[in-house]
Enzyme design. Sequence first.
Site: not given
Ligand code: UD1
Ligand code: CA
Length: 452
Positions: A8, A10, A14, A74, A99, A224
């Site tokens: 969760a 995010g 945006r 990540g 989330g 997003n």
């Molecule tokens: C991620 C997946 C991708 C998938 C997509 C689906 C990875 C590397 N990639 O990409 O394969 O198709 O989700 O939506 O996992 N988050 C954290 N902490 C962080 C980074 C992310 O809590 O440090 C959370 C984000 O808030 C989000 C989720 O993890 O809820 C996914 O992260 P996001 O950055 O949206 O990943 P995508 O690049 O969309």
């Molecule tokens: Ca995403």
Amino acid sequence: MNQAVILAGGQGKRMKAPIPKPMFKVLGEPMLEWVLSACEAAELSRTVTGYESNQIEAYLGDRCRTVFQAERLGTGHAVMQTIPFLSEDTSGSTLVLCGDAPFIDSRTIADSLLRHTKEKNAVTVITATVEQPFGYGRILRTDSGIAGIVEEKDATDEQRKITEINSGCYWFRTADLIQLLGKITNDNKQQEYYLTDTIAIALQDGLRAGAFCSKNPNVVLGANDRKGLLKLNTAARMAVLEQHMDNGVGFCCTDGIIIERHVEIGAGTEILPGTIIRGNSRIGCNCTIGPNCIIENTVIGDNSVLNSVQAYDSVIDSDVKIGPFVHIRPGSHIASNTLIGDFVEIKNSEIGANTAISHLAYVGDSNVGEYVNIGCGCATVNFDGIKKSRCEIGDHAFIGCNTNLIAPVSLGTYAYTAAGTTVTADVPDYALAIDRGTLNIRDGYSKKKFET
Ligand code: UD1
Ligand code: CA
């Protein structure tokens, strides 16, 4: 014991509002709530993780454990933060989900778990096939399973053509997840710890990795920005309306109709445009609701007709006719066969069966009996500036137009008040309260006035 880890983190930059992304609402509920409730329905213990946010913590309260990332490094890094919790019970599997992708459902969770256990996988990715895979991780299939996931930014042109994508939800055997997290690095274009790298690592370690392709392509949908959020709202809204149509609820036009997902509506009821039905509202059969109603946490019986009504936290029985332009405020109970006409406000009151309050009245903090008639312009004067008091109105009472009832006051059965009366004392059964001054008629008054 199986558990869930919800990512969760995010920030929703945006969205241009200081609200974490998972807290943005789809059909009246935060996206995080959708995900949480799917996990609750699947009976998984839950941990929420992500980049710091006290708004999320405040919302969750005691519902699940939270652990926050000091730095956003990540998806893999986010899950690493939960290792202390995961380690408490490594016997089962852990579902990792996002989330901000609200449409994961308990059925998909259960079906994918079956596959995950049956295939003895260390990790099972929940995937979907979509027309526009841009931005998602692509699933690299092999004859026997999957070879890994490649992110958009790291993919070759050939890989970008793959339409089976990673939903961001996965089942891991908990013990394997802990091991695999220890092996991922940030050696990629975004310098992030990708959770998705666990798959290739698992395969290298001789573990099994599989994919469960969901029949519901919406499981991948996330938002997003505000436009994305509108798309989610539209998808959720139409899905709910279609479910009601299958149950026999009528819509001649769905314009402006928003029905939240926990609302129940009986067959034969017609919902008219501009109507919003929220929370735990329950509406019976053969009602007509709308146009332009807001019904929130309100239970309505059968055959009732509400036109331009706002009703909150109340109970409205069967065969009731309300509106137009009526406000039913919390704590009210309107019994059957009542008629509540235009510009009436009811608050925290009991209105007995067969009573009529036809126009322009305020009834607050009152118990109104059966077969009562409340005339135009009446008010219960329930607030003296310091405290609220109640009015009691007996069965068959007749409250003449423009009566003020100064609470606390009680009117007996068949009590009458004359039009324009201010009632400051209790009125016994069958009595008439009248406080009229003498009426003076001055002949020729205006004639004289205009002649001078
Ligand atoms: C991620 C997946 C991708 C998938 C997509 C689906 C990875 C590397 N990639 O990409 O394969 O198709 O989700 O939506 O996992 N988050 C954290 N902490 C962080 C980074 C992310 O809590 O440090 C959370 C984000 O808030 C989000 C989720 O993890 O809820 C996914 O992260 P996001 O950055 O949206 O990943 P995508 O690049 O969309
Ligand atoms: Ca995403």
